[in-house]
Design a protein around this motif. Sequence first.
Motif, mmCIF file in Angstrom:
data_model
loop_
_atom_site.group_PDB
_atom_site.id
_atom_site.type_symbol
_atom_site.label_atom_id
_atom_site.label_comp_id
_atom_site.label_asym_id
_atom_site.label_seq_id
_atom_site.Cartn_x
_atom_site.Cartn_y
_atom_site.Cartn_z
ATOM 1 N N ILE A 94 36.889 42.967 27.178
ATOM 2 C CA ILE A 94 35.529 42.622 26.722
ATOM 3 C C ILE A 94 34.593 43.351 28.048
ATOM 4 O O ILE A 94 34.783 43.219 28.972
ATOM 5 C CB ILE A 94 35.156 41.212 26.718
ATOM 6 C CG1 ILE A 94 36.135 40.712 25.569
ATOM 7 C CG2 ILE A 94 33.732 41.018 26.436
ATOM 8 C CD1 ILE A 94 36.195 39.276 25.640
ATOM 9 N N VAL A 124 32.470 42.783 29.925
ATOM 10 C CA VAL A 124 31.458 41.547 30.213
ATOM 11 C C VAL A 124 30.263 41.781 31.028
ATOM 12 O O VAL A 124 29.413 40.938 31.238
ATOM 13 C CB VAL A 124 32.717 40.598 30.992
ATOM 14 C CG1 VAL A 124 33.061 41.301 32.540
ATOM 15 C CG2 VAL A 124 31.863 39.206 31.142
ATOM 16 N N ASN A 125 30.183 43.096 31.677
ATOM 17 C CA ASN A 125 29.069 43.443 32.471
ATOM 18 C C ASN A 125 28.007 43.631 31.497
ATOM 19 O O ASN A 125 26.643 43.265 31.592
ATOM 20 C CB ASN A 125 29.249 44.901 33.448
ATOM 21 C CG ASN A 125 30.045 44.326 34.400
ATOM 22 O OD1 ASN A 125 29.982 43.418 35.208
ATOM 23 N ND2 ASN A 125 30.981 45.484 34.913
ATOM 24 N N ARG A 173 41.191 43.841 32.717
ATOM 25 C CA ARG A 173 41.379 42.257 33.185
ATOM 26 C C ARG A 173 40.354 41.316 32.568
ATOM 27 O O ARG A 173 40.841 40.170 32.665
ATOM 28 C CB ARG A 173 41.139 42.188 34.766
ATOM 29 C CG ARG A 173 39.685 42.772 35.391
ATOM 30 C CD ARG A 173 39.606 42.577 36.651
ATOM 31 N NE ARG A 173 40.585 43.183 37.620
ATOM 32 C CZ ARG A 173 40.421 43.140 38.805
ATOM 33 N NH1 ARG A 173 39.695 42.576 39.637
ATOM 34 N NH2 ARG A 173 41.102 44.003 39.494
ATOM 35 N N SER A 174 39.276 41.919 32.102
ATOM 36 C CA SER A 174 38.536 40.913 31.205
ATOM 37 C C SER A 174 38.685 40.894 29.806
ATOM 38 O O SER A 174 37.793 40.818 29.047
ATOM 39 C CB SER A 174 36.915 41.204 31.723
ATOM 40 O OG SER A 174 36.457 42.297 31.075
ATOM 41 N N LEU A 175 39.757 40.729 29.599
ATOM 42 C CA LEU A 175 40.388 41.020 28.047
ATOM 43 C C LEU A 175 39.771 42.002 27.188
ATOM 44 O O LEU A 175 39.736 41.815 25.940
ATOM 45 C CB LEU A 175 40.246 39.439 27.504
ATOM 46 C CG LEU A 175 40.392 38.254 28.378
ATOM 47 C CD1 LEU A 175 40.215 37.246 27.616
ATOM 48 C CD2 LEU A 175 41.912 38.227 28.799
ATOM 49 N N ILE A 213 38.088 49.550 33.304
ATOM 50 C CA ILE A 213 38.039 48.855 34.223
ATOM 51 C C ILE A 213 37.948 47.256 33.566
ATOM 52 O O ILE A 213 38.090 46.008 33.970
ATOM 53 C CB ILE A 213 36.618 48.697 35.241
ATOM 54 C CG1 ILE A 213 35.475 48.572 34.498
ATOM 55 C CG2 ILE A 213 36.996 50.148 36.008
ATOM 56 C CD1 ILE A 213 34.316 48.257 35.187
ATOM 57 N N TYR A 214 37.693 47.370 32.340
ATOM 58 C CA TYR A 214 37.472 45.908 31.543
ATOM 59 C C TYR A 214 38.941 45.406 30.939
ATOM 60 O O TYR A 214 38.969 44.239 30.185
ATOM 61 C CB TYR A 214 36.521 45.984 30.313
ATOM 62 C CG TYR A 214 34.998 46.401 30.773
ATOM 63 C CD1 TYR A 214 34.497 45.308 31.674
ATOM 64 C CD2 TYR A 214 34.725 47.718 30.599
ATOM 65 C CE1 TYR A 214 33.291 45.898 32.188
ATOM 66 C CE2 TYR A 214 33.407 47.871 31.344
ATOM 67 C CZ TYR A 214 32.745 47.050 32.168
ATOM 68 O OH TYR A 214 31.424 47.165 32.537
#
Lengths: 69, 599
Positions: free
Chosen positions: A37, A39-40, A33-35, A30-31
């Motif tokens: 990372i 992020v959560n 789209r956040s490159l 799921i990460y």
Amino acid sequence: GIDIRLPIGLVFSLVGILLTAFGVASNSAIYQRSLGINVNLYWGLVLLAFGILMVVLGRRGMRPSGSSK
Amino acid sequence: MGLTSIDWIIMLLYFASVLGIGAVLKRYVKSSTDFFLAGRSLPAWICGLAFLSANLGAQEVIGMAASGAKYGIATSHFYWIGAIPAMIFVGLFMMPFYYGSRARSVPEYLRLRFDEKTRGLNAISFAIMTVFSSGISMYAMARLIQVLHVLDPIFDRLHIARSGIFHVSIIASAIIVLVYILLGGLTSAIYNEVLQFFLIVAGFIPLVWLGLKNVGGWHGLSEKLPAAFTHSWMGMSSAQTNPLGVDWFGLVAGLGFVLSFGYWCTDFLVVQRAMAADSMTAARRTPLIAAFPKMFFPFLVILPGLIAIALPSTAAHLATTNTGSAATTAQYSEGLIPPKIDPNTGRPLLDRQGKLIMDYDLAIPNMLLHYFPTGILGLGLTALLASFMSGMAGNVTAFNTVWTYDIYQSYIRPHESDEHYLWMGRVATVFGIALSVLAAYAATRFNNIMDMLQLVFAFVNAPLFATFLLGMFWKRATGHGAFFGLLTGTVAAAVHHGLTLPIGEPVGIKGGWLGPILHVYPSDMAQNFYTAIWAWTTCFVVTIVISLLTQPHEESKLVGLVYSLTEKPSEKHLRWYARPAALAVVIIVVLLLLNIFFG
């Protein structure tokens, strides 16, 4: 009254715990789209630290010798 | 939008928190001063963040990112020229009169300084404006929830038509804001504005960080965009050579002086937050404390717009306001900004010059969808909702105070008990919210009428700062001068708008409706700035002329209301860094550095 830092700290601590736990448990796919990372996890830890700091400051402000209201 | 349970938990936690804060504060509201002015008991840092947050409505977060995508970093002039100097001025020079006069509202200051008719004009126009602003914020939030398909899965599961999403969004936001203001009054609104401020920052920092990392930092962003998009002062010598279409004089005098001082120095929505402070020094420091985060807000709300336009076009994760096909949207998108789609043909809409009309308002929503996985997406969405709700609550608390003190107590039921006015404040909150809901529905049906009302509000606001400037710094200014100055300033704004037109626009709501077109402006922003300059100048001159022809107040009645007749606040007991003047110097230095670095 209440010191506003206390409820803010509680909200941010809870959000931080939620995001951190979800970051640890979630699938890395799921990460994308956040490159790539998690992020959560990282932002959850930052928010948790901020939340704890605000709770400490808020409790100090609520003491009789210490309030923002 | 694929929200999961963790996103919903974060959003529900936020709603529970704002209602909980209201419930806890209910026991401390015992008088009308507690309800309307937070008992004048709050420290400067809380008032400062609320001063900033009350202004962080829908138009700010969504609108500034949209302007960032459309005009580039020049949008930061709305902060660095169009807010910070005015915030310094109101903190250093105007708060002593607002706070020291013990006026309970800005219109009440006008009554003390001038006369009843000037107060009435300001109070009634302000009350109408706040209700419409709150309604427009409500409408924008409901539209966003529709566009992002936040509630679609729930409605589908319950077999309810999706057309109901708009109504549910309006009613739910109205009830939440109503309950927490009704319970805790201004204190509740201010406390929630502080929470909302931190949530907005927490939701947008990771968005900007991921976006910048993706495009290669500021250097990478500069390489992907035209030079004028990353240099705020480039081409400002002429309206033809910069993205805003405004020359430097229009920018500095129109935006930087007339419009920004007119808003930050006279709008009760923000001044009310400073009036809630626990001392004169705290009231003066309120706008100065707010100026620090305000200076850096362009990096939170404008930068996402620049990043959205710099990214390669992609069909993935794009929201559109209309039903165009994904292929059409992707084909005509600029970065993450989709074109507006004609709902009848499914084709992109074109302007009069045949250029695509882009849907810049979707810059922030599409950035959230593009970068945020589930989890932090809930936080980002909560930050957006928080910005809408803080804007709504700010307007409603300003409305209930002006209605109760400046209209109801002055003209309808004077000489009642304090309990009665506290009760009326709560009633005013209910009908203020109800009128906001009506305004939100009016925006859906009568878009042109809402545009017209916004235009009229601009005419009314433009001359306002001239009245306050003369009132506070010229003891000879009279009530007749102020009243007729305001009226003629408003008329001058309307006449200027009616005789001019932005280039390429049809005659009508954009101007030229008085017949002969005496001047064509390079952009509608330039026309707005010069309309404000004409209105302010007319008000200033007429107020002086009529004041010189009419009888002034006795000087003894102006003590505490006019600069030359008021004792200057002493700051000797404060440490140097806590003094308002020292804070102002630091702000000015940082402001200059920002303008040099991004100029």
